[in-house]
Design a protein around this motif. Structure first.
Motif, PDB file in Angstrom:
ATOM      1  N   GLU B 235     -21.417 -19.263  44.106  1.00 13.00           N
ATOM      2  CA  GLU B 235     -21.322 -20.618  43.566  1.00 13.00           C
ATOM      3  C   GLU B 235     -22.683 -21.073  43.030  1.00 13.00           C
ATOM      4  OE1 GLU B 235     -18.477 -23.705  43.051  1.00 13.00           O
ATOM      5  OE2 GLU B 235     -18.353 -21.570  43.438  1.00 13.00           O
ATOM      6  N   ILE B 236     -23.736 -20.835  43.825  1.00  7.96           N
ATOM      7  CA  ILE B 236     -25.090 -21.237  43.432  1.00  7.96           C
ATOM      8  C   ILE B 236     -25.521 -20.492  42.170  1.00  7.96           C
ATOM      9  CG2 ILE B 236     -27.515 -21.178  44.142  1.00  7.96           C
ATOM     10  CD1 ILE B 236     -26.207 -23.115  45.870  1.00  7.96           C
ATOM     11  N   LEU B 237     -25.203 -19.193  42.118  1.00  9.54           N
ATOM     12  CA  LEU B 237     -25.608 -18.391  40.960  1.00  9.54           C
ATOM     13  C   LEU B 237     -25.055 -18.988  39.675  1.00  9.54           C
ATOM     14  CD1 LEU B 237     -25.368 -14.629  41.947  1.00  9.54           C
ATOM     15  CD2 LEU B 237     -27.376 -16.029  41.519  1.00  9.54           C
ATOM     16  N   SER B 238     -23.799 -19.463  39.729  1.00  4.43           N
ATOM     17  CA  SER B 238     -23.233 -20.005  38.494  1.00  4.43           C
ATOM     18  C   SER B 238     -23.760 -21.413  38.233  1.00  4.43           C
ATOM     19  CB  SER B 238     -21.710 -19.976  38.544  1.00  4.43           C
ATOM     20  OG  SER B 238     -21.231 -21.082  39.256  1.00  4.43           O
ATOM     21  N   LEU B 239     -24.045 -22.145  39.331  1.00  3.58           N
ATOM     22  CA  LEU B 239     -24.485 -23.530  39.129  1.00  3.58           C
ATOM     23  C   LEU B 239     -25.926 -23.623  38.656  1.00  3.58           C
ATOM     24  CD1 LEU B 239     -22.940 -25.407  42.172  1.00  3.58           C
ATOM     25  CD2 LEU B 239     -22.272 -25.588  39.788  1.00  3.58           C
ATOM     26  N   LYS B 240     -26.764 -22.664  39.071  1.00  3.15           N
ATOM     27  CA  LYS B 240     -28.188 -22.855  38.794  1.00  3.15           C
ATOM     28  C   LYS B 240     -28.535 -22.632  37.331  1.00  3.15           C
ATOM     29  CE  LYS B 240     -30.281 -18.384  39.901  1.00  3.15           C
ATOM     30  NZ  LYS B 240     -31.194 -17.693  40.789  1.00  3.15           N
ATOM     31  N   GLU B 241     -27.570 -22.130  36.557  1.00  5.41           N
ATOM     32  CA  GLU B 241     -27.798 -21.977  35.127  1.00  5.41           C
ATOM     33  C   GLU B 241     -27.471 -23.262  34.361  1.00  5.41           C
ATOM     34  OE1 GLU B 241     -29.168 -19.255  34.109  1.00  5.41           O
ATOM     35  OE2 GLU B 241     -29.025 -18.365  36.112  1.00  5.41           O
ATOM     36  N   ARG B 242     -26.934 -24.255  35.077  1.00  2.00           N
ATOM     37  CA  ARG B 242     -26.513 -25.470  34.382  1.00  2.00           C
ATOM     38  C   ARG B 242     -27.712 -26.287  33.898  1.00  2.00           C
ATOM     39  NH1 ARG B 242     -21.174 -26.506  36.318  1.00  2.00           N
ATOM     40  NH2 ARG B 242     -20.268 -24.424  36.281  1.00  2.00           N
ATOM     41  N   GLU B 243     -27.444 -27.131  32.893  1.00  2.00           N
ATOM     42  CA  GLU B 243     -28.525 -27.915  32.287  1.00  2.00           C
ATOM     43  C   GLU B 243     -29.154 -28.887  33.260  1.00  2.00           C
ATOM     44  OE1 GLU B 243     -25.784 -27.206  30.770  1.00  2.00           O
ATOM     45  OE2 GLU B 243     -26.289 -26.407  28.794  1.00  2.00           O
ATOM     46  N   TYR B 244     -28.338 -29.483  34.141  1.00  2.00           N
ATOM     47  CA  TYR B 244     -28.932 -30.511  34.993  1.00  2.00           C
ATOM     48  C   TYR B 244     -29.941 -29.920  35.969  1.00  2.00           C
ATOM     49  CZ  TYR B 244     -24.968 -29.217  38.034  1.00  2.00           C
ATOM     50  OH  TYR B 244     -24.042 -28.553  38.767  1.00  2.00           O
ATOM     51  N   VAL B 245     -29.783 -28.625  36.280  1.00  2.00           N
ATOM     52  CA  VAL B 245     -30.782 -27.982  37.138  1.00  2.00           C
ATOM     53  C   VAL B 245     -32.080 -27.813  36.359  1.00  2.00           C
ATOM     54  CG1 VAL B 245     -31.323 -25.910  38.442  1.00  2.00           C
ATOM     55  CG2 VAL B 245     -29.024 -26.854  38.503  1.00  2.00           C
ATOM     56  N   ALA B 247     -33.009 -29.662  33.939  1.00  2.00           N
ATOM     57  CA  ALA B 247     -33.577 -31.003  33.803  1.00  2.00           C
ATOM     58  C   ALA B 247     -34.337 -31.393  35.065  1.00  2.00           C
ATOM     59  CB  ALA B 247     -32.460 -32.009  33.524  1.00  2.00           C
ATOM     60  N   ALA B 248     -33.755 -31.075  36.223  1.00  2.00           N
ATOM     61  CA  ALA B 248     -34.414 -31.404  37.485  1.00  2.00           C
ATOM     62  C   ALA B 248     -35.727 -30.655  37.598  1.00  2.00           C
ATOM     63  CB  ALA B 248     -33.498 -31.060  38.655  1.00  2.00           C
ATOM     64  N   LYS B 249     -35.682 -29.372  37.197  1.00  2.00           N
ATOM     65  CA  LYS B 249     -36.902 -28.562  37.255  1.00  2.00           C
ATOM     66  C   LYS B 249     -37.967 -29.154  36.345  1.00  2.00           C
ATOM     67  CE  LYS B 249     -35.425 -23.904  38.344  1.00  2.00           C
ATOM     68  NZ  LYS B 249     -34.776 -22.792  37.684  1.00  2.00           N
ATOM     69  N   ALA B 250     -37.539 -29.537  35.144  1.00  2.36           N
ATOM     70  CA  ALA B 250     -38.474 -30.072  34.164  1.00  2.36           C
ATOM     71  C   ALA B 250     -39.122 -31.344  34.673  1.00  2.36           C
ATOM     72  CB  ALA B 250     -37.746 -30.337  32.853  1.00  2.36           C
ATOM     73  N   SER B 251     -38.350 -32.127  35.455  1.00  2.81           N
ATOM     74  CA  SER B 251     -38.955 -33.355  35.956  1.00  2.81           C
ATOM     75  C   SER B 251     -39.688 -33.123  37.277  1.00  2.81           C
ATOM     76  CB  SER B 251     -37.916 -34.466  36.080  1.00  2.81           C
ATOM     77  OG  SER B 251     -36.722 -33.954  36.598  1.00  2.81           O
ATOM     78  N   ILE B 258     -33.784 -29.163  44.729  1.00  2.00           N
ATOM     79  CA  ILE B 258     -32.709 -28.753  43.817  1.00  2.00           C
ATOM     80  C   ILE B 258     -31.521 -28.235  44.614  1.00  2.00           C
ATOM     81  CG2 ILE B 258     -32.077 -27.092  42.030  1.00  2.00           C
ATOM     82  CD1 ILE B 258     -34.851 -27.453  40.882  1.00  2.00           C
ATOM     83  N   ILE B 259     -31.802 -27.408  45.643  1.00  2.00           N
ATOM     84  CA  ILE B 259     -30.702 -26.894  46.473  1.00  2.00           C
ATOM     85  C   ILE B 259     -29.972 -28.058  47.134  1.00  2.00           C
ATOM     86  CG2 ILE B 259     -30.140 -25.610  48.569  1.00  2.00           C
ATOM     87  CD1 ILE B 259     -32.197 -23.577  47.869  1.00  2.00           C
ATOM     88  N   LYS B 260     -30.771 -28.987  47.702  1.00  2.00           N
ATOM     89  CA  LYS B 260     -30.164 -30.043  48.501  1.00  2.00           C
ATOM     90  C   LYS B 260     -29.457 -31.090  47.644  1.00  2.00           C
ATOM     91  CE  LYS B 260     -32.361 -32.468  51.699  1.00  2.00           C
ATOM     92  NZ  LYS B 260     -33.586 -32.872  52.438  1.00  2.00           N
ATOM     93  N   LYS B 261     -30.066 -31.449  46.527  1.00  2.00           N
ATOM     94  CA  LYS B 261     -29.537 -32.578  45.753  1.00  2.00           C
ATOM     95  C   LYS B 261     -28.570 -32.165  44.645  1.00  2.00           C
ATOM     96  CE  LYS B 261     -31.413 -36.063  47.675  1.00  2.00           C
ATOM     97  NZ  LYS B 261     -30.683 -37.216  48.192  1.00  2.00           N
ATOM     98  N   HIS B 262     -28.733 -30.935  44.144  1.00  2.00           N
ATOM     99  CA  HIS B 262     -27.909 -30.564  43.001  1.00  2.00           C
ATOM    100  C   HIS B 262     -26.923 -29.451  43.305  1.00  2.00           C
ATOM    101  CE1 HIS B 262     -30.147 -33.141  40.312  1.00  2.00           C
ATOM    102  NE2 HIS B 262     -31.252 -32.714  40.912  1.00  2.00           N
ATOM    103  N   LEU B 263     -27.418 -28.385  43.926  1.00  2.00           N
ATOM    104  CA  LEU B 263     -26.554 -27.212  44.064  1.00  2.00           C
ATOM    105  C   LEU B 263     -25.515 -27.399  45.152  1.00  2.00           C
ATOM    106  CD1 LEU B 263     -29.204 -24.407  43.517  1.00  2.00           C
ATOM    107  CD2 LEU B 263     -27.714 -25.507  41.874  1.00  2.00           C
TER     108      LEU B 263
END
Lengths: 336, 351
Positions: B235-245, B247-251, B258-263
């Motif tokens: 699940e994480i592998l597919s989610l971590k390619e998403r744009e919002y991740v 975006a989170a990294k960029a900010s 990222i794991i706790k709040k997004h994935l």
């Protein structure tokens, strides 16, 4: 490599084609996958042997603790006899090499004068009869019932089959076993309650008990995959070509629906192995499952290790085979 | 809908009450509902799953509260009084029968609480033993799946997020544990740990349940997390390619955030369902081990050990086998149906 070049330069087209094909096989993902899975299976078996060995030797008190007041002298002699006086790691290496080279699990501690391997083989011959017949019964009955339910979907028969299988899937094997025992041997007196006397009739109830869960599972599996394949385009094509109903069901639909059943081979064997522990207790079958539970309650350490290792090898091997079969049968499955 | 544009030449129309047809139309424009309330609605529409849920809630409430007011206890042998000979009239009572001294009290007009399921061969009230058995089974199922959830979630999330060598290493371990014959390992480890824990643990509470159950929990934590870890990782592998991740990294968010709040919040549906399906399988394992005599310590009952004890007198007292058997089967079946219902309701991708 050189050999190949020589052969192919001999203008022997057939041979070079064969070599090309072999080459393709040996460098293909498929072979790498097979080798990888095989390696993992080997490592797993090695891990089982190692874990059982060290876990059994970590038990406080040691194997002779349960014996009645034993003198220090006698204990020393016993320990020497069983090689327990040597350092742990040396014991481990000896054990490992004995197991790998000769399948030797050492002598049993509680059944004096018998080797663990003999006890295990005796038990296995009975359990194998039980397990193999249970597996065959479940495969045949399961696929037939599943296909039937799918063809007659939403009919009363389908509902009955689905309700029964739902019930069997949620009933623990020890409960089904005791109910069968109550009904068929205690109330109706049709079949013997214990298999200890030997003979085929004693094995009927344990076999049925053991096969109920896999049968129910395979029925559900076959039904859902059969429903899936009956909806496919090629079924419509076959119908349009004017194929008969029987040919559509057996040649086109059922053949393709059996792929998920193959993946269930490994888990089914694992279920039969663990289920037999309980079933052999209920019906007093002198099989390997009874040996395993008996060895744990008597603290017969070499026998615990031996049965665990043999049963684990069986399960790991079957899982490997079923995985390979699955991938061989269905080319759509990518090799990771 | 387009009332404003249609009637712009006639503004007072906007202040008229809505007509019947308009009201009907508006009914479809309800406020947007969240993923969770949507799922709950879908779940409640599924009759089988809802009935199962009610059944499980009922059994759980019974298992929790009945022991507080039931006049008998699970380990009190009713025929045994200190300093007096054992009264055999209490052993093996049929449902709603009474022992000798109880009959005497009843003859005096006193109210004696009935033995709803009778008593067992040692004169213990069977109803309360079954209730305690259900309590143990549910508790084991619940806590075992929590343990599996915690271990599997952590390992899977770390493995999926880190990738690379860490991921490969963890996944190889998962492969090995996955192909182990789990039940054999459970029995082996439970029996060994039982011997090891006996000497080290001495809390009164743990003594009652028995070291076997504690070792069962440990075994669950050691072995059963793998499928959960695999699931979370995929699940994480597919989610971590998403744009919002991205975006989170960029900010400037770190990995933990990222794991706790997004994935994890985005994979919670799948995780929730497989945790729910873990409960019946843990109950299955516990009753299986108890049946083999490797579960709870006597005199604490479990549904498996009750069935196992009943085997000896099955011809004379079949109800003693049937009752716990029925409880185990109903609990496992209902939990499985709830799990299926949850999957249909919360994971639209699968249905």
């Amino acid at each position: 490599m050189k050999k190949e070049e020589k052969l192919s330069s001999g203008n022997d087209n057939k041979a070079s084609n064969l070599i090309e094909a072999l080459k393709a096989v040996f460098t293909s993902d498929a072979l790498i996958y097979v080798l990888k899975r095989f390696l993992i299976s080997l490592v797993t078996i090695f891990a089982v042997i190692t874990v059982t060995f060290f876990v059994m030797h970590a038990v406080p008190g040691g194997p002779f603790q349960a014996e009645k007041a034993i003198s220090a002298e006698a204990e020393a002699i016993l320990k020497e006899k069983y090689g327990l006086d040597k350092p742990l790691f040396t014991q481990y290496l000896t054990y490992l090499s004995d197991v790998v080279t000769r399948f030797d699990f050492g002598p049993s501690l509680k059944q004096r004068g018998r080797m663990c391997l003999d006890i295990i083989l005796d038990g296995l011959s009975v359990s194998a009869k039980l397990g193999v017949s249970a597996a065959l019964i479940s495969l045949v009955t399961g696929t037939v019932l599943g296909a039937f339910a799918a063809v007659k979907r939403n009919s009363a028969t389908d509902r009955i089959i689905m309700t029964l299988t739902t019930a069997f899937v949620s009933m623990p094997s020890f409960i089904m076993g005791t109910f069968l025992l109550m009904i068929f041997s205690l109330n109706l007196n049709w079949l013997p309650a214990s298999a200890a006397g030997g003979g085929i009739s004693g094995l009927i109830l344990p076999t049925i008990t053991l096969s109920l869960y896999p049968t129910a599972y395979i029925t559900r599996l076959t039904r859902s995959s059969m429903l899936d394949s009956l909806g496919q385009d090629y079924i419509r094509t076959a119908k349009a070509k004017g194929a008969s109903g029987g040919s559509i069901i057996f040649r086109h639909a059922l053949k393709n629906s059996l792929i998920p059943v193959i993946t269930y081979f490994g888990p089914m064997l694992a279920y039969i192995v663990t289920g037999s522990l309980v079933v052999e207790k209920i019906f007093a079958v002198p099989g390997i499952g009874r040996d395993f539970i008996g060895s744990i309650t008597n603290r017969d350490y070499p026998l615990i290790m031996g049965t665990t290792i043999v049963l684990s090898i069986l399960v790991v091997f079957m899982n490997f085979v079923s995985d390979m079969l699955y991938r061989a049968v269905d080319p759509r499955i990518s090799l990771e | 809908m387009n009332r404003i544009s249609l009637n712009c030449e006639n503004p007072e129309y906007d202040f008229l009450p809505v007509t019947e047809s308009e009201r009907e139309y508006k009914a479809y424009e309800t406020e947007s509902s969240s993923f969770f309330t949507d799922g709950v609605k879908r779940f409640l529409k599924n009759k089988v799953a809802t009935v199962s849920l009610i059944l499980i809630l009922l059994i759980t409430l019974m298992a929790i509260f009945i022991p507080f007011f039931w006049p008998y206890s699970y380990d009190k042998q009713l025929g045994v009084t200190l300093g007096e000979p054992v009264d055999p009239s209490y052993a093996n009572l049929a449902p709603f029968e009474y022992g000798a001294t109880e009959e005497a009290r009843r003859a005096n007009g006193e109210f004696v609480f009935p033995h709803v399921f009778g008593t067992d061969s040692r004169g213990r009230d069977y109803f309360i033993r079954v209730i305690y058995g259900a309590r143990i089974s549910l508790a084991v199922g619940f806590f075992a799946s929590i343990i599996v959830l915690l271990v599997g979630l952590t390992v899977g999330a770390v493995s999926g997020y880190m990738g690379g060598a860490v991921d490969t290493f963890i996944m190889r371990i998962v492969d090995i544990i996955y192909s182990l014959p789990d039940m054999l390992m459970v029995i082996l480890l439970a029996s060994v740990m039982n011997a090891a824990l006996k000497n080290t643990l001495n809390f009164p509470f743990l003594e009652k349940i028995g070291t076997n159950i504690i070792s069962l929990f440990i075994v669950f934590a050691l072995l059963y997390w793998v499928s959960m870890a695999r699931l979370v990782r995929a699940e994480i592998l597919s989610l971590k390619e998403r744009e919002y991740v991205l975006a989170a990294k960029a900010s400037g968010a770190d990995g933990k955030r990222i794991i706790k709040k997004h994935l994890i919040p985005n994979s919670i549906g799948v995780i929730f369902i497989s945790t729910a399906l873990q409960i019946p399988s843990a109950i299955f394992t516990e009753s299986y081990l108890s049946f083999l005599g490797l579960g709870v310590n006597a005199p604490m009952p479990s549904l498996g050990s009750l069935a196992s004890d009943a085997l000896n007198g099955v011809t004379s007292y079949p109800e003693r086998l049937i009752i716990p058997a029925l409880f185990v089967s109903v609990i496992v079946l209902a939990l499985n149906l709830i799990g299926d219902g949850l999957r249909d309701a919360f994971d639209p991708k699968l249905s």
